[in-house]
Write an enzyme that holds these catalytic residues in place. Structure first.
Site, PDB file in Angstrom:
ATOM      1  N   CYS A 205     -12.308 -77.139 -13.831  1.00  0.00           N
ATOM      2  CA  CYS A 205     -12.355 -78.578 -13.576  1.00  0.00           C
ATOM      3  C   CYS A 205     -12.449 -78.832 -12.075  1.00  0.00           C
ATOM      4  O   CYS A 205     -11.596 -78.368 -11.309  1.00  0.00           O
ATOM      5  CB  CYS A 205     -11.104 -79.234 -14.138  1.00  0.00           C
ATOM      6  SG  CYS A 205     -10.971 -80.993 -13.766  1.00  0.00           S
ATOM      7  N   CYS A 208      -9.039 -80.776 -10.907  1.00  0.00           N
ATOM      8  CA  CYS A 208      -7.705 -80.170 -10.822  1.00  0.00           C
ATOM      9  C   CYS A 208      -7.700 -78.654 -10.833  1.00  0.00           C
ATOM     10  O   CYS A 208      -6.662 -78.031 -10.590  1.00  0.00           O
ATOM     11  CB  CYS A 208      -6.813 -80.686 -11.942  1.00  0.00           C
ATOM     12  SG  CYS A 208      -7.183 -79.952 -13.568  1.00  0.00           S
ATOM     13  N   CYS A 221     -11.417 -81.648 -19.487  1.00  0.00           N
ATOM     14  CA  CYS A 221     -10.291 -80.884 -18.969  1.00  0.00           C
ATOM     15  C   CYS A 221      -9.021 -81.341 -19.685  1.00  0.00           C
ATOM     16  O   CYS A 221      -8.660 -82.524 -19.607  1.00  0.00           O
ATOM     17  CB  CYS A 221     -10.150 -81.084 -17.461  1.00  0.00           C
ATOM     18  SG  CYS A 221      -8.708 -80.252 -16.740  1.00  0.00           S
ATOM     19  N   CYS A 224      -6.022 -82.501 -16.813  1.00  0.00           N
ATOM     20  CA  CYS A 224      -5.987 -83.775 -16.075  1.00  0.00           C
ATOM     21  C   CYS A 224      -6.730 -84.906 -16.770  1.00  0.00           C
ATOM     22  O   CYS A 224      -6.669 -86.056 -16.325  1.00  0.00           O
ATOM     23  CB  CYS A 224      -6.543 -83.589 -14.664  1.00  0.00           C
ATOM     24  SG  CYS A 224      -8.342 -83.348 -14.581  1.00  0.00           S
ATOM     25  N   ASP A 342     -28.278 -63.258   1.913  1.00  0.00           N
ATOM     26  CA  ASP A 342     -27.395 -62.571   0.974  1.00  0.00           C
ATOM     27  C   ASP A 342     -28.102 -62.472  -0.381  1.00  0.00           C
ATOM     28  O   ASP A 342     -28.391 -63.488  -1.011  1.00  0.00           O
ATOM     29  CB  ASP A 342     -26.093 -63.358   0.856  1.00  0.00           C
ATOM     30  CG  ASP A 342     -25.073 -62.704  -0.054  1.00  0.00           C
ATOM     31  OD1 ASP A 342     -25.439 -61.782  -0.816  1.00  0.00           O
ATOM     32  OD2 ASP A 342     -23.900 -63.107  -0.006  1.00  0.00           O
TER      33      ASP A 342
END
Length: 416
Positions: A205, A208, A221, A224, A342
């Site tokens: 999430c 949260c 979620c 929360c 990268d």
């Protein structure tokens, strides 16, 4: 539809006029020297002369900003075509999406009504402050250019905080939790169910840190209560459903589910600017390729389809375009500045989806890619150049998938 009165170059301040002239001169010199379109260097010179030039050039325009990790250039093109039903459009159609390139593009739009602007994710907030857009399209967020781009949640937080007070109508993908969290701080949001094939950057999430639950097409979620917003526009197969529930057919020359999703978001944006879905979608059909993407070209007596994929989410969507009999596939990867240096992202791509296809490997980082394919248990051949790969490929149209600078290299080689 009444538009703003275009001011023309004579309405600019002397400093702004000088900046535009200096930028155009620098761009012309760059083109003459064979160093590309000159849009970036032209914009840099112009902004050096007048740092406020971008806001001055956008002052008379109804601006749409488009930002995402994947699909920005294509969606910008689709929106631009749709809005031409309502007036002239200026756009950074070739994808120069940082302030310098955007400034260069807008300097040619004195007689335009609309400005449709692709914006790099990191610059979205600052560009929005300068150009005061009517609409902002937020499509997706996923890992990209790991050596220099912010972690995805940090990018979402930048959008969330920076766009919280925007006057723009934000058209956002309800199926991407990071986008939904970023857009949920905005005063006016139009939610689009555009789908999300790549989910590996959105299992936690963004609000949260809890684990997101993903039953079917929904997500939420439990910790929360943050959950998928209710969309008013939706992609449904080959149709776009508008807020009234009317299904409008999507007929595109561009292939794949991702481009249907781009069309759905584009139709929602066009509606904000007063162009109806039927008209917008009809105009999108004219787009056959976008800056070389999806072009089929002839090279050494063979047909090659050019496909761009820059990160794991993009490669996953691109693999879905390769269907039917096992076509030969050329993969090319570089790791230059514009790509990100990268290459660890190669390990996030599920190359086993190419099992059964004859595979040929090119590019500056062909050995990195070869190791990844070896671990995936795939048969492949490392080639020195495009000519060797094409001559080695069995019969059939060749699918060519490359990341950004590798794609540009290949376009030059095939004369596209």
């Amino acid at each position: 539809m009444a538009g703003n009165m275009a001011p023309g170059p004579d309405s600019l301040s002397p400093r702004a006029k000088l900046a535009v002239t200096a930028g155009r001169t620098a761009a012309a010199i760059s083109r003459a020297a064979g160093r590309g379109s000159g849009s970036v260097i032209g914009g840099r010179v112009a902004l050096r002369v007048d740092p406020d030039l971008l806001s001055r050039l956008a002052g008379h325009l109804e601006v749409v900003l488009v930002s995402a990790t994947n699909g920005k250039t294509t969606t910008t093109r689709l929106i631009a075509e749709a809005l031409r039903a309502g007036g002239k459009v200026v756009s950074n159609a070739l994808g120069a999406n940082m302030p310098a390139g955007i400034t260069s593009a807008l300097s040619g739009g004195f007689d335009a009504r609309f400005g449709v602007i692709e914006v790099d994710e990191k610059y979205l907030v600052s560009v929005a402050e300068d150009v005061r857009p009517k609409a902002i399209a937020l499509l997706n967020l996923s890992r990209d250019q790991l050596d220099r781009a912010a972690e995805t949640r940090m990018m979402a937080e930048n959008w969330r905080e920076g766009l919280a007070g925007t006057d723009a109508v934000v058209v956002a993908n309800a199926d991407d939790p990071l986008v939904a969290w970023a857009a949920s701080s905005c005063p006016t949001v139009v939610w689009v169910a555009a789908g999300q094939m790549w989910k590996d950057d959105a299992w936690s999430c963004p609000s949260c840190g809890g684990v997101l639950q993903r039953p079917g097409d929904d997500w939420f979620c439990e910790e929360c209560g943050f959950r998928r917003p209710m969309p008013t526009w939706a992609l449904s197969g080959d149709y776009v459903l508008d807020p009234n529930g009317t299904a409008w057919p999507i007929r595109l020359q561009l292939p794949g589910r991702a481009n249907k999703a781009n069309a759905a978001s584009s139709a929602a944006v066009a509606a904000v600017l007063g162009v109806q879905p039927e008209v917008a979608l009809e105009r999108m059909y004219s787009v056959a390729a976008v800056a070389g993407r999806y072009d089929v070209v002839s090279h050494l007596g063979r047909d090659l389809r050019l496909l761009l994929a820059k990160n794991p989410a993009g490669w996953l969507e691109t693999f879905s375009l390769i269907d039917g009999p096992p076509a030969p596939v050329i993969l090319s990867v570089n790791a230059r500045g514009a790509d990100g240096t990268d290459t660890s992202w190669l390990w996030d791509v599920d190359y086993t989806r190419l099992a059964g296809h004859p595979i040929f490997v090119l590019g500056d980082r062909k050995l990195d890619l070869a190791v990844r394919l070896e671990v995936a248990g795939l048969d492949f051949r490392v080639c020195e150049d495009l000519g060797e790969a094409v001559r080695s490929a069995p019969a059939g149209r060749i699918e060519v998938i490359a990341n950004y600078t590798a794609f540009q290299d290949l376009r030059r080689q095939v004369g596209n």
